[in-house]
Design a protein around this motif. Structure first.
Motif, short mmCIF file in Angstrom:
data_model
loop_
_atom_site.label_atom_id
_atom_site.label_comp_id
_atom_site.label_asym_id
_atom_site.label_seq_id
_atom_site.Cartn_x
_atom_site.Cartn_y
_atom_site.Cartn_z
N ASP A 89 0.82 -1.20 0.00
CA ASP A 89 0.00 0.00 0.00
C ASP A 89 0.87 1.27 0.00
O ASP A 89 0.57 2.24 -0.71
N ALA B 168 -7.33 2.20 0.10
CA ALA B 168 -8.09 1.64 1.23
C ALA B 168 -9.13 0.64 0.74
O ALA B 168 -9.33 -0.42 1.35
N GLY B 169 -9.78 0.97 -0.36
CA GLY B 169 -10.79 0.05 -0.91
C GLY B 169 -10.18 -1.23 -1.40
O GLY B 169 -10.72 -2.33 -1.17
N ALA C 143 -7.44 -2.55 -0.29
CA ALA C 143 -6.98 -3.28 0.89
C ALA C 143 -8.11 -4.11 1.50
O ALA C 143 -7.90 -5.21 2.01
N SER C 144 -9.33 -3.58 1.42
CA SER C 144 -10.48 -4.29 1.99
C SER C 144 -10.88 -5.51 1.16
O SER C 144 -11.61 -6.38 1.63
N LEU C 145 -10.39 -5.57 -0.09
CA LEU C 145 -10.74 -6.66 -0.98
C LEU C 145 -9.65 -7.72 -1.05
O LEU C 145 -9.82 -8.75 -1.68
N LYS C 146 -8.52 -7.43 -0.44
CA LYS C 146 -7.35 -8.31 -0.53
C LYS C 146 -7.61 -9.66 0.15
O LYS C 146 -8.20 -9.71 1.22
#
Length: 216
Positions: A87, A210-211, A213-216
């Motif tokens: 990130d 951030a978005g 990261a939430s899907l990783k």
């Protein structure tokens, strides 16, 4: 000194046509004419040669486009993916990517639809970014989609960076859109050191990372 030698000594030096000169001139022509008028004939005219002379040094327009891509993207920092979390590396990469294309905005529409086959530096960049995402535990099937999503945002932001500063101004209609006008003015005072385009880019980049990261 003979008359012949005197004549030779007095002749102005000419640029020797080579691949590097052709590519550097191609960028100059593109930045001046835009993608619609960028042709091999226009490039040859700028160099003061006939169009067939170019083919002794380049393989054709696609070869020139590949070389131009290398020139434009030379300043993109993707080595950070070897040293930083994905990130943090993505933020640095995205900023340098945007700056590279904002310096040559006409290259966006010209290169965005050209396959990267043969553009080794670009492929190497994708390799480094992919490896960074993979090392962070990204699912294999989502890596390229994440890169493309980031690129779409970055290239759009590069165009926004060179748009007129009054691009979002309501002008004489400000009284009819008070909510929008108020928000526009609030943005101007919130981060006075950043342009509107920079503010939008930083906000969008933070949201996108951030978005993702939430899907990783």
């Amino acid at each position: 000194m003979s008359e012949t030698l005197e004549r030779r000594a007095g002749r102005p030096a000419k640029n020797v046509l080579n691949r590097d000169l052709i590519l550097a001139t191609a960028i100059t022509v593109l930045n001046r004419t835009g993608p619609e008028d960028f042709t091999m004939a226009a490039l040859a005219k700028e160099l003061g040669v006939k169009t067939p002379a170019l083919y002794h040094h380049v393989g054709g327009k696609n070869d020139i486009l590949a070389g131009m891509r290398q020139f434009v993207t030379a300043g993109i920092d993707y080595g950070v993916f070897k040293a930083l979390p994905w990130d943090e590396a993505t933020v640095i990469w995205a900023r340098s990517y945007r700056a590279a294309f904002a310096a040559h905005p006409y290259a966006i529409s010209l290169l965005a639809t050209v396959p990267v086959t043969g553009a080794h530096p670009t492929l190497q960049m994708y390799e480094e970014v992919s490896q960074g995402f993979r090392a962070a535990g990204w699912p294999e099937e989502k890596i390229v989609s994440a890169i493309v999503a980031l690129e779409n945002f970055i290239l759009g932001s590069a165009l926004d960076a060179v748009a007129p500063p009054d691009m979002m101004e309501p002008g004489d209609f400000a009284g009819e859109v008070p909510g929008y006008t108020q928000a526009l003015r609030a943005g101007e005072t919130a981060e006075p050191r950043l342009s509107r385009a920079d503010q939008a880019f930083e906000l969008g980049l933070a949201a996108l990372v951030a978005g993702l990261a939430s899907l990783k």
